[in-house]
Every structure is written in C-alpha cells, then in structure tokens.
Design an enzyme around this catalytic site. Structure first.
Site, PDB file in Angstrom:
ATOM      1  N   LYS A 214       0.827  -1.200   0.000  1.00  0.00           N
ATOM      2  CA  LYS A 214       0.000   0.000   0.000  1.00  0.00           C
ATOM      3  C   LYS A 214       0.865   1.256   0.000  1.00  0.00           C
ATOM      4  CE  LYS A 214      -3.821  -2.158  -0.136  1.00  0.00           C
ATOM      5  NZ  LYS A 214      -3.155  -3.273  -0.825  1.00  0.00           N
ATOM      6  N   ASP A 215       0.326   2.305  -0.613  1.00  0.00           N
ATOM      7  CA  ASP A 215       1.028   3.565  -0.784  1.00  0.00           C
ATOM      8  C   ASP A 215       1.395   4.180   0.565  1.00  0.00           C
ATOM      9  OD1 ASP A 215       1.471   6.475  -1.539  1.00  0.00           O
ATOM     10  OD2 ASP A 215       0.982   5.612  -3.488  1.00  0.00           O
ATOM     11  N   LYS A 216       2.557   4.801   0.622  1.00  0.00           N
ATOM     12  CA  LYS A 216       2.995   5.468   1.850  1.00  0.00           C
ATOM     13  C   LYS A 216       2.235   6.769   2.077  1.00  0.00           C
ATOM     14  CE  LYS A 216       7.021   7.320   4.303  1.00  0.00           C
ATOM     15  NZ  LYS A 216       8.498   7.343   4.402  1.00  0.00           N
ATOM     16  N   HIS A 217       2.074   7.549   1.029  1.00  0.00           N
ATOM     17  CA  HIS A 217       1.484   8.881   1.164  1.00  0.00           C
ATOM     18  C   HIS A 217      -0.032   8.799   1.004  1.00  0.00           C
ATOM     19  CE1 HIS A 217       5.509  10.594   1.156  1.00  0.00           C
ATOM     20  NE2 HIS A 217       5.778   9.769   0.159  1.00  0.00           N
TER      21      HIS A 217
END
Length: 432
Positions: free
Chosen positions: A73-76
């Site tokens: 999953k995306d960090k930001h």
C-alpha cells in the site's frame, strides 16, 4: 502517446497525502474465523507496508518473514490492509496495538482467525477515495463525464510513478544489477554511471557486513522489479500509440505514418532510453511494426472500434481472474467480449520461463523483452474501474472520486488518464 483518450487536460489540484488519498483493501475471500493465523485489519498513515510490518514485528517480537500480507500500500495515503501473524504469538494483541498507536499513526480496526498465512496477491482489489481541489464548475462537469467514461471503457494498466523512485530511475539500477549476473548484456553510456553508482548507493544495504543476505536480496529484487516494470510500461506505451493511430486514422494515413516515423532512430534499441524518450521510442517502434504489415492486416486493425486495439496472438487472461489463453484472431465477437470486460490482453514482465505472445503481438512485444534473472509473469494491459461515485462540492471547489480497481492496478495511473496530466512522485501535484 501515454494517454489513451483524446480529451483535453482537466485543470485541478491533487495532493498525494493521507487526507486526500484513501485506500481500503478488498480481501479475496472471507476469513474462516478459526485457524493458526490471526488476521489483523490495520489502518496506517504515511507508512509503507514494509515499515508497518517492521513495527509490528518489533512489538510482537516476531521475524518479519512470519508476517503475511496480501498487497503493498502507498505510503502517502491513509490505507487499510490485512496482515496475518502466527496466532500463538498474538497474545495481548489489543494491548500491544495500543502501545503501537501511542508512537505511530497505526490503528487496529478488527481481527479474526484463519487457517492460512496471507500471501502477496491474495486480494480481490482495492477501494479508493481521492479528493481533487481547485476545481471550477466547468472543469467539474468535464471531470465527471470523463471519470465515468474511462471507468466504463477501461484504461491502460501502467505501473505508477511510485514504482520507480523519487527520481524515476530505479529501473536503471535494476538493469545494472541484472547486468552484473549476465555476461550477454552490454553497458551503454547511459547505464555505466548507474553500474558504478551501485558501489556508492546505500552501501549499508548492499555491501555492509552487518546487512543480512536477506536484506541485500530484497533490495536487489526491488530494483530489478522496477526494471521489469519499466519495460512493461514501454511496451504499453507502444500499444497505446498503435491503438490511437488505428482508431483515429484511415488505412492510407497509417501507411503514411509508418513511412514517416519508421525512419527515425529508436533510442530504446541502443540505450534502453530514459523515461523522457519513451514516447518517441514507442512512436518509432509502432511505425516500424505498421510498415511491416500488408494492407489487408491494416484494414483488419482499422475495423476495431474499442479504445485498445487487439492483435493476432495476444496472450490474454479472463477478467478479472482466470487463465491465460492465446487470441488467435481478434474477430468482431472477440472485440465485443473484450469491450464488455470478458478478458484483457497481457504484457510481459520479463524474466525466467516467460510465456510469450504469438504472431503479430509477439512481433511488437519482443522489443521490450530482456533476459532478466528473476521470475517472469504477465500483467493485464487494460483494466476497468467499478463501483464509481462522483461528488462535487462547489462551495469548496472540490470533487471526491470513489472507485474500485483490481489487484495490482494503480489509482494514480487511473487519475493520470482522467486528468491527462502526469503526477509526480512523493509530492503534491498541480495540473498545469
């Protein structure tokens, strides 16, 4: 020819942040409620999946490899995903997560038991929320119609910018790493600095005695996967270029395009070009491909009306799940089946034991195949969004997009096709 549709760019602002980008994982199956593994439904902000795993491993005194996960999953963003840990090590897990929450933006939402450890890919897809700002009423109306149209008709399944690092050049490090193990590779003037950089880049990960073999292997696999992704994106650019020409031009014009562009040198062949040259390379390779086809074949391609042109020999997969099969001839019936989401062509992720396309499809794809010492696979070239919802709030000039995508598809790539704008890595993005 990166963009699949011919609409004008849409002006707005997207902040790639935890407030404006929300992702919720959709499990592939219902969990059994019993078994040797505890399933944890966890919400995190501003952390990668690997950072999340490291934190949980620390607090539960577990090796990271014992923690299962279905997707990265995306960090930001604010993301919700499922993890599994051995049930025998999950004593007092509520208390431990309370301790984690005091130090990190991590919250345990739910838990249950299951018989299997979660594995990468064991998810149906992801549900997304994106907030777009500074949207005038006119652009909001255009955004709504474009969003619905592309969701229904599909979009190219490009790997997102997140795959390639802050500077977009992780793939060159991956190629350089692969070349270290392949005597057949030739170093170009573009790649030599990257091969030298390997001795300087994050030395504690590659060469420090304190770094474990597993950590070094993981980092190498990460960069090589970026190289695989880069080649796939290059191939998909070429197919999008081909589709646009076939859709918008007469057979006579296609022949003229082929004669004009086929004489231009393809930098891809000599240097596996930098990102900024990919569109030019795709154009040249498409032109050479079209130039090799007889008029009857061009006429057959021109009869297709869908957004993505199918080729004889495309290696396809039933959508959204299923087995691979070869599309011998893209008949009208097969084009209709593709249009109605019955299947999708696939592109190669170069590697060992790769399953190749055939006939015309292979003729174009072979330009983007490289001998990579890693497992190979195939990836959907074209995907569709589902369960779409659009909300415009004129009082704050903002729109909210809600939609679901299959596993592996990037919401940011979908948004790029809608806005017809390139997004940037790890920074807020304003369309220009």
């Amino acid at each position: 020819m990166y963009f699949a549709y011919a609409h004008a760019p849409i002006e707005c602002y997207f902040a790639h942040s935890a407030r404006d980008f929300v992702v919720q994982e959709l499990p592939l199956y219902d969990f059994s409620g019993s078994g040797e593994h505890r399933i944890l439904k966890v919400r995190k902000k501003n952390l990668t999946t690997f950072e999340l795993i490291g934190i949980i491993a620390k607090y539960f005194n577990l090796p990271a490899k014992s923690i299962g996960y279905a997707g990265l999953k995306d960090k930001h963003a604010t993301t919700t995903q499922y993890l599994s840990i051995p049930a025998k090590n999950a004593q007092d897990f509520h208390a431990r997560f309370n301790s984690i929450a005091k130090e990190y933006d991590i919250k345990l939402l739910d838990s249950t038991l299951h018989s299997n450890k979660l594995r990468l890919g064991h998810l149906k897809g992801n549900r997304f929320f994106m907030r777009l700002k500074k949207l005038t009423p006119a652009n909001a109306k255009k955004l709504e119609s474009t969003f619905i149209h592309i969701a229904q008709n599909g979009f190219p399944n490009f790997f997102g910018f997140q795959r390639f690092g802050i500077n977009g050049d992780n793939y060159l490090l991956g190629r350089a790493l692969n070349m270290q193990h392949s005597a057949k590779s030739t170093i170009t003037i573009y790649e030599a600095p990257y091969l030298a950089l390997l001795t300087e880049l994050v030395p504690e990960l590659f060469y420090s005695p304190s770094t474990s073999t597993k950590q070094k292997r993981a980092m190498r696999e990460f960069f090589i996967s970026s190289y695989q992704s880069f080649l796939f994106n290059g191939w998909l650019r070429a197919r999008i270029c081909l589709s646009a020409w076939v859709r918008d031009s007469s057979v006579k014009d296609l022949q003229e395009f082929a004669r004009h562009y086929a004489t231009k040198p393809s930098k891809l062949e000599s240097s596996f070009c930098l990102e900024r040259a990919q569109d030019a390379c795709a154009t040249t390779l498409c032109a050479r491909f079209l130039q090799s086809l007889p008029k009857a074949a061009l006429e057959s391609l021109h009869k297709q009306s869908q957004a993505f042109t199918l080729l004889d020999g495309d290696l396809c997969c039933h959508y959204p799940h299923g087995k691979l099969f070869t599309l011998d001839i893209p008949t009208r019936a097969e084009c209709e089946r593709f249009f109605h989401q019955g299947f999708s062509p696939t592109g190669a992720l170069s590697g060992q034991n790769l399953k190749y396309a055939h006939n015309l499809a292979r003729q174009l794809e072979r330009n983007f195949i490289s001998p990579i010492l890693a497992p190979s696979s195939r990836r959907y070239a074209w995907v569709w969004a589902s369960d779409v919802e659009y909300i415009y709030k004129p009082q704050v000039a903002q729109a909210e997009l809600h939609f679901s995508l299959p596993s592996g598809a990037y919401a940011t790539s979908f948004l790029e096709q809608i806005l017809k704008q390139h997004l940037k890595s790890q920074s807020p993005t304003q369309s220009k």
